[in-house]
Enzyme design. Structure first.
Site, PDB file in Angstrom:
ATOM      1  N   ALA A 184      64.951 -13.219  97.679  1.00  0.00           N
ATOM      2  CA  ALA A 184      63.668 -12.777  97.127  1.00  0.00           C
ATOM      3  C   ALA A 184      62.992 -13.914  96.373  1.00  0.00           C
ATOM      4  O   ALA A 184      63.638 -14.663  95.646  1.00  0.00           O
ATOM      5  CB  ALA A 184      63.900 -11.603  96.187  1.00  0.00           C
TER       6      ALA A 184
ATOM      7  N   LYS B 190      22.815 -11.908 118.563  1.00  0.00           N
ATOM      8  CA  LYS B 190      23.394 -10.556 118.608  1.00  0.00           C
ATOM      9  C   LYS B 190      24.632 -10.473 119.489  1.00  0.00           C
ATOM     10  O   LYS B 190      25.649  -9.886 119.098  1.00  0.00           O
ATOM     11  CB  LYS B 190      22.344  -9.555 119.092  1.00  0.00           C
ATOM     12  CG  LYS B 190      22.896  -8.166 119.316  1.00  0.00           C
ATOM     13  CD  LYS B 190      21.841  -7.111 119.428  1.00  0.00           C
ATOM     14  CE  LYS B 190      21.373  -6.890 120.833  1.00  0.00           C
ATOM     15  NZ  LYS B 190      20.492  -5.717 120.948  1.00  0.00           N
TER      16      LYS B 190
ATOM     17  N   TYR C 149      52.661 -27.849 100.708  1.00  0.00           N
ATOM     18  CA  TYR C 149      51.389 -28.567 100.565  1.00  0.00           C
ATOM     19  C   TYR C 149      51.385 -29.353  99.266  1.00  0.00           C
ATOM     20  O   TYR C 149      51.691 -28.805  98.205  1.00  0.00           O
ATOM     21  CB  TYR C 149      50.259 -27.531 100.563  1.00  0.00           C
ATOM     22  CG  TYR C 149      48.865 -28.095 100.566  1.00  0.00           C
ATOM     23  CD1 TYR C 149      48.483 -29.059 101.487  1.00  0.00           C
ATOM     24  CD2 TYR C 149      47.915 -27.633  99.654  1.00  0.00           C
ATOM     25  CE1 TYR C 149      47.195 -29.560 101.504  1.00  0.00           C
ATOM     26  CE2 TYR C 149      46.618 -28.125  99.658  1.00  0.00           C
ATOM     27  CZ  TYR C 149      46.257 -29.081 100.582  1.00  0.00           C
ATOM     28  OH  TYR C 149      44.985 -29.585 100.598  1.00  0.00           O
TER      29      TYR C 149
ATOM     30  N   ASN D 144      22.258  -2.379 118.688  1.00  0.00           N
ATOM     31  CA  ASN D 144      21.035  -3.042 118.244  1.00  0.00           C
ATOM     32  C   ASN D 144      21.033  -3.344 116.754  1.00  0.00           C
ATOM     33  O   ASN D 144      20.208  -4.096 116.271  1.00  0.00           O
ATOM     34  CB  ASN D 144      19.818  -2.165 118.578  1.00  0.00           C
ATOM     35  CG  ASN D 144      19.726  -1.888 120.073  1.00  0.00           C
ATOM     36  OD1 ASN D 144      19.566  -2.798 120.867  1.00  0.00           O
ATOM     37  ND2 ASN D 144      19.892  -0.637 120.456  1.00  0.00           N
TER      38      ASN D 144
ATOM     39  N   LYS E 136      53.630 -18.292 107.741  1.00  0.00           N
ATOM     40  CA  LYS E 136      52.591 -19.061 108.423  1.00  0.00           C
ATOM     41  C   LYS E 136      53.231 -20.205 109.198  1.00  0.00           C
ATOM     42  O   LYS E 136      54.050 -20.934 108.629  1.00  0.00           O
ATOM     43  CB  LYS E 136      51.592 -19.628 107.411  1.00  0.00           C
ATOM     44  CG  LYS E 136      50.404 -20.260 108.061  1.00  0.00           C
ATOM     45  CD  LYS E 136      49.925 -21.578 107.464  1.00  0.00           C
ATOM     46  CE  LYS E 136      50.895 -22.710 107.467  1.00  0.00           C
ATOM     47  NZ  LYS E 136      50.303 -24.033 107.222  1.00  0.00           N
TER      48      LYS E 136
ATOM     49  N   GLY F 128      17.506 -11.024 124.837  1.00  0.00           N
ATOM     50  CA  GLY F 128      16.793 -10.322 123.764  1.00  0.00           C
ATOM     51  C   GLY F 128      17.072 -10.964 122.406  1.00  0.00           C
ATOM     52  O   GLY F 128      18.109 -11.584 122.210  1.00  0.00           O
TER      53      GLY F 128
ATOM     54  N   ALA G 225      21.006 -11.106 128.342  1.00  0.00           N
ATOM     55  CA  ALA G 225      21.343 -11.379 126.941  1.00  0.00           C
ATOM     56  C   ALA G 225      20.252 -12.170 126.243  1.00  0.00           C
ATOM     57  O   ALA G 225      20.491 -12.809 125.225  1.00  0.00           O
ATOM     58  CB  ALA G 225      22.661 -12.149 126.880  1.00  0.00           C
TER      59      ALA G 225
ATOM     60  N   ARG H 125      17.023  -6.643 115.045  1.00  0.00           N
ATOM     61  CA  ARG H 125      17.506  -5.592 114.133  1.00  0.00           C
ATOM     62  C   ARG H 125      18.892  -5.875 113.563  1.00  0.00           C
ATOM     63  O   ARG H 125      19.336  -5.183 112.653  1.00  0.00           O
ATOM     64  CB  ARG H 125      17.484  -4.232 114.847  1.00  0.00           C
ATOM     65  CG  ARG H 125      16.124  -3.581 114.802  1.00  0.00           C
ATOM     66  CD  ARG H 125      16.141  -2.237 115.494  1.00  0.00           C
ATOM     67  NE  ARG H 125      16.137  -2.365 116.943  1.00  0.00           N
ATOM     68  CZ  ARG H 125      16.435  -1.372 117.788  1.00  0.00           C
ATOM     69  NH1 ARG H 125      16.796  -0.201 117.313  1.00  0.00           N
ATOM     70  NH2 ARG H 125      16.408  -1.561 119.086  1.00  0.00           N
TER      71      ARG H 125
HETATM   72  C1  UD1 Z   1      16.492  -0.553 127.983  1.00  0.00           C
HETATM   73  C2  UD1 Z   1      15.849   0.282 129.110  1.00  0.00           C
HETATM   74  C3  UD1 Z   1      15.861   1.759 128.718  1.00  0.00           C
HETATM   75  C4  UD1 Z   1      17.280   2.184 128.448  1.00  0.00           C
HETATM   76  C5  UD1 Z   1      17.931   1.292 127.376  1.00  0.00           C
HETATM   77  C6  UD1 Z   1      19.393   1.598 127.263  1.00  0.00           C
HETATM   78  C7  UD1 Z   1      14.157  -1.127 130.156  1.00  0.00           C
HETATM   79  C8  UD1 Z   1      12.713  -1.412 130.296  1.00  0.00           C
HETATM   80  N1  UD1 Z   1      14.489  -0.146 129.316  1.00  0.00           N
HETATM   81  O1  UD1 Z   1      15.649  -0.434 126.845  1.00  0.00           O
HETATM   82  O2  UD1 Z   1      15.315   2.554 129.775  1.00  0.00           O
HETATM   83  O3  UD1 Z   1      17.306   3.545 128.050  1.00  0.00           O
HETATM   84  O4  UD1 Z   1      17.810  -0.095 127.744  1.00  0.00           O
HETATM   85  O5  UD1 Z   1      19.993   0.893 126.201  1.00  0.00           O
HETATM   86  O6  UD1 Z   1      14.958  -1.767 130.801  1.00  0.00           O
HETATM   87  N2  UD1 Z   1      16.716  -8.580 127.664  1.00  0.00           N
HETATM   88  C9  UD1 Z   1      16.540  -9.813 128.239  1.00  0.00           C
HETATM   89  N3  UD1 Z   1      15.255 -10.274 128.385  1.00  0.00           N
HETATM   90  C10 UD1 Z   1      14.170  -9.552 127.997  1.00  0.00           C
HETATM   91  C11 UD1 Z   1      14.367  -8.302 127.397  1.00  0.00           C
HETATM   92  C12 UD1 Z   1      15.662  -7.830 127.250  1.00  0.00           C
HETATM   93  O7  UD1 Z   1      17.483 -10.484 128.614  1.00  0.00           O
HETATM   94  O8  UD1 Z   1      13.043 -10.060 128.185  1.00  0.00           O
HETATM   95  C13 UD1 Z   1      18.106  -8.074 127.507  1.00  0.00           C
HETATM   96  C14 UD1 Z   1      18.509  -7.803 126.066  1.00  0.00           C
HETATM   97  O9  UD1 Z   1      19.153  -8.945 125.506  1.00  0.00           O
HETATM   98  C15 UD1 Z   1      19.488  -6.641 126.214  1.00  0.00           C
HETATM   99  C16 UD1 Z   1      18.990  -5.910 127.462  1.00  0.00           C
HETATM  100  O10 UD1 Z   1      18.188  -6.824 128.171  1.00  0.00           O
HETATM  101  O11 UD1 Z   1      20.814  -7.092 126.452  1.00  0.00           O
HETATM  102  C17 UD1 Z   1      18.202  -4.636 127.108  1.00  0.00           C
HETATM  103  O12 UD1 Z   1      17.025  -4.993 126.430  1.00  0.00           O
HETATM  104  P1  UD1 Z   1      16.441  -4.119 125.258  1.00  0.00           P
HETATM  105  O13 UD1 Z   1      15.182  -4.740 124.801  1.00  0.00           O
HETATM  106  O14 UD1 Z   1      17.488  -3.827 124.253  1.00  0.00           O
HETATM  107  O15 UD1 Z   1      16.062  -2.783 126.091  1.00  0.00           O
HETATM  108  P2  UD1 Z   1      15.826  -1.347 125.480  1.00  0.00           P
HETATM  109  O16 UD1 Z   1      14.519  -1.293 124.795  1.00  0.00           O
HETATM  110  O17 UD1 Z   1      17.026  -0.942 124.727  1.00  0.00           O
HETATM  111 CA    CA Z   2      18.951  -2.118 123.760  1.00  0.00          CA
END
Ligand code: UD1
Ligand code: CA
Length: 448
Positions: free
Chosen positions: A364, A25, A371, A228, A335, A14, A12, A18
């Site tokens: 009715a 997210k 309050y 995303n 409530k 990432g 989690a 977007r």
């Molecule tokens: C990834 C897969 C892709 C797959 C897709 C499916 C890889 C390299 N690619 O791509 O093959 O088709 O998911 O949805 O795995 N995250 C981290 N740390 C990081 C990067 C990401 O915790 O450094 C987490 C994100 O929060 C997310 C998950 O890993 O929950 C997926 O990362 P994301 O960057 O969305 O991968 P995709 O590019 O979608």
């Molecule tokens: Ca993703």
């Protein structure tokens, strides 16, 4: 299935750029529950030994939301392979199976995780099991390169050649890795690729170099979709709602127009509950057997006992506790109030911070004035009381059992048991007054 242990690593970290949101997210809700909690709920069904959520520095709100789950910090996030290694401490010496789940892929069911685990534990003993699917549009998903029924490698769309891009079978992202090899394999991952990231997907090629093999199990696209953007969030919500409607109908709930009824992740419905069109369940609602909820109701934080009838057009807010066979009708808002067995409030009322005793009848337009601009006060209405239409009950106030309040009253002091209370001004009557009024005005109109 053998008694092998399971660990779950939820990625989690990432940024989720977007989403264009100040909220991380994975805290965006589906059916009122944060995405990361959907994933943790599915993981909980697997009775995993260890569950670790991987976050980036500064994601304190997420750490707080997932407590008491263990959190590992990936600092800085350098890709999905690197992310799993952030949980290395929790995986050291673990010889069970490691599930890698994505917090942004919230619709995966425990059944699918189980299917992956079963495949991992099958006799041919694959080192890695990847969750695959065949999307309508493969777009940016990683492609699964197969050799017969074995997975050869995964290639990210950005790194794929034309032939690979034509592959329809894609990577959902989730994996199960044999814990006995997981850390070794993950440490073999490099970052020589288009994004310069440590791709978890490279684990497949590495396993094969080391004479291990990898397998794929497939899931429907609707279950593995990643979220995303806000538009994908809405899509995931729709899929979740569709699934839950089917589930409730299977369990004996009648939905007159299923597509227009919205549930929360924690909604509980008994058997033979009948729900009309356009009903919304916010968080914290439980409904017992045989309840009927008519069209256009909004219900949140409420309990409804068996046989009660709600709506159409009723609003139940947090703390509404509706007793057996009670009736709450149109344009009635409840409530933080207990409506006891068989009581009725059928039209145009606000009942807040109150108790309505068994079999009482609320006319009715009755309002509990709870309050005063500073604090909330309680209204207590006894069993069998009758409150005439358009009564204002100025709280704190008590109406005794069996008492009767005349229509249009403003009640500010206690009404004794079985008493009649009425506060209307006496009615005046002028015989012929209306006729005189009309003829006088008609003459003036002619002159003007
Ligand atoms: C990834 C897969 C892709 C797959 C897709 C499916 C890889 C390299 N690619 O791509 O093959 O088709 O998911 O949805 O795995 N995250 C981290 N740390 C990081 C990067 C990401 O915790 O450094 C987490 C994100 O929060 C997310 C998950 O890993 O929950 C997926 O990362 P994301 O960057 O969305 O991968 P995709 O590019 O979608
Ligand atoms: Ca993703």
């Amino acid at each position: 299935m053998t008694a092998r242990k399971t660990a779950v690593v939820v990625l989690a970290a990432g940024k989720g750029t977007r989403m264009k949101s100040n909220l991380p997210k994975v805290l965006h809700p589906i059916a009122g529950r944060a995405m990361v909690h959907h994933v943790l709920a599915a993981a909980a069904e697997l009775a995993a030994e260890r569950t670790v959520v991987v976050l980036a520095p500064g994601m304190d709100p997420v750490a707080k939301a997932v407590a008491p789950a263990t959190v590992a910090i990936q600092d800085p996030p350098l890709g999905t392979g690197h992310a799993v290694l952030a949980a290395a401490d929790a995986l050291e010496g673990f010889d069970g199976d490691v599930i890698v789940a994505f917090a942004d892929t919230p619709l995966v069911t425990a059944a699918t995780y189980r299917m992956m685990l079963e495949r991992r534990r099958a006799d041919d003993n694959p080192a890695v099991v990847v969750l695959g699917f065949t999307p309508e549009d493969p777009g940016a998903y990683g492609r699964l390169v197969m050799k017969k029924d074995r997975l050869k490698r995964i290639v990210e769309a950005k790194d794929a050649d034309e032939e690979e891009l034509a592959i329809r079978l894609c990577n959902a992202g989730l994996m199960v890795i044999d814990g006995r090899h997981a850390l070794d394999l993950l440490r073999g991952i490099g970052n020589d690729n288009a994004k310069g990231e440590f791709y978890l997907t490279d684990i497949v090629g590495i396993a094969r170099e080391r004479d291990m093999h990898c397998a794929v199990v497939e899931a429907p696209e609707a279950e593995v979709m990643g979220v995303n953007s806000r538009s994908e969030l809405a899509k995931a919500e729709a899929i979740w709602q569709r699934r839950r409607r089917e589930h409730f109908m299977d369990e004996g709930v009648t939905l007159a127009d299923p597509d227009t009824v919205y549930f929360s992740a924690d909604t509980i419905l008994g058997r033979d509950v009948t729900i009309g069109p356009n009903v919304v369940f916010g968080p914290g609602v439980s409904v017992e057997d045989g309840v009927r909820i008519d069209a256009f109701c909004h219900i949140e934080g409420a309990h409804i006992a068996s046989g009660a009838r709600i709506g159409p057009f009723a609003r139940l807010r947090p703390g509404a506790d509706i007793g057996e066979d009670a009736h709450i009708g149109n344009f009635v808002e409840i409530k933080k109030a207990v409506i006891e067995k068989g009581a009725k409030a059928n039209h145009l009322s606000y009942i807040g911070d109150a108790r309505v005793g068994a079999q009482a009848n609320i006319g009715a337009g009755t309002i509990t004035c709870n309050y005063d601009g500073f604090a909330k006060h309680f209204t207590d209405i006894g069993a069998g009381a009758f409150i005439g239409s358009n009564t204002a009950l100025v709280a704190p106030v008590k109406v005794g059992d069996g008492a009767l309040v005349g229509a249009g009253s403003v009640i500010t002091s206690p009404v004794a048991e079985d008493a009649i209370a009425v506060t209307r001004a006496p009615q005046k009557q002028i015989p012929g007054g209306a006729a005189k009024f009309r003829s006088k005005n008609a003459k003036q109109k002619v002159k003007g």
